[in-house]
Design a protein around this motif. Structure first.
Motif: not given
Length: 251
Positions: A125-134, A206-209
């Motif tokens: 559920k979460i990977v599709p929302n995170l992959y671009e920036n992490y 990610g950048s900053g977190e």
């Protein structure tokens, strides 16, 4: 009463399964199989599958991949479901499991922990929302006697991540040399030492977190409980296919 035949009963996990089964009033371990027979249990232990002469409902395997062919043939011969808790299967082994799943019900999971499988479901559920920036990295830790590396659980988590990405990705096992990290990499790192039961961390940097999903097995009992719950689930299963923890958990 569900009658369980336990392969690998003389090993560390075998003993944990036997002890954990005492908390399952509807399960009875009626016999064991192990190439190193033991007399410490109140049930008969056979050295080979060919010696087994006792009725059972489901077979649980906590041993090594080398036992797979014999166990699958034995299960097909008896038309009984089998629960595969071992890891380190080769591509040829996986092909055989799929083939035999057309004949008998097979339960297979790289990790029998309920917690790990809930995390695995969450990743979808979460990977599709995170992959671009992490950037995504997996670190797994196990005891110094574990043979396969990286762990089957790490591969399970990595495959889930890879299959959830809308882009092509590749695995990098450990890091060595001087090249920079590429965006499409999924890092997988293995640590072996002492008596670590099992730790898995999925890092989204990610950048900053940084976001981390972590699971620590404090005792081998979590794997035994999962296997016994799988036995409850599979005991009356007659439809041939491959089942997993998501089926058991209803995810």
């Amino acid at each position: 009463m569900i009658k369980v035949l336990l392969n690998g009963c003389s090993g560390k996990m075998g003993e944990v399964v036997v002890n954990a089964s005492k908390n399952f009033p509807n399960i009875e371990i009626v016999a064991g199989i192990d190439k190193f027979p033991t007399e410490k249990y109140n049930f008969k232990v056979f050295k080979n599958t060919s010696d087994v002469d006792i009725y059972y409902d489901v077979l649980i395997d906590f041993s090594r991949p080398e036992a797979l062919v014999d166990l699958l043939n034995f299960s097909v011969k008896n038309n009984k479901p089998i629960i595969l808790c071992s890891t380190g299967y080769s591509d040829e082994d996986l092909k055989l499991i799929k083939e035999k799943s057309n004949i008998i019900p097979i339960f297979k999971s790289a990790n029998m922990s309920l917690g790990i499988n809930l995390i695995n479901s969450l990743l979808k559920k979460i990977v599709p929302n995170l992959y671009e920036n992490y950037d995504i990295e997996i670190i797994e830790k196990h005891h110094n006697q574990k043979v396969d590396s990286p762990s089957g659980t790490a591969i399970l988590l990595a495959d889930t991540i890879k299959n959830s990405l809308p882009i092509e990705s590749k695995y990098v096992f450990g890091r060595d040399g001087f090249s920079k990290r590429e965006k499409n990499e999924i890092g997988i790192h293995a640590v072996r030492g002492g008596s670590i039961v099992g730790e898995h961390d999925i890092i989204f940097a990610g950048s900053g977190e940084i976001i981390e999903l972590s699971h620590t097995a404090l005792s081998r009992e979590v794997f035994a409980v999962g296997a016994l719950k799988a036995a409850e689930y599979m005991a009356d299963m007659f439809y041939p296919r491959i089942y997993n923890m998501e089926d058991l958990l209803g995810i």
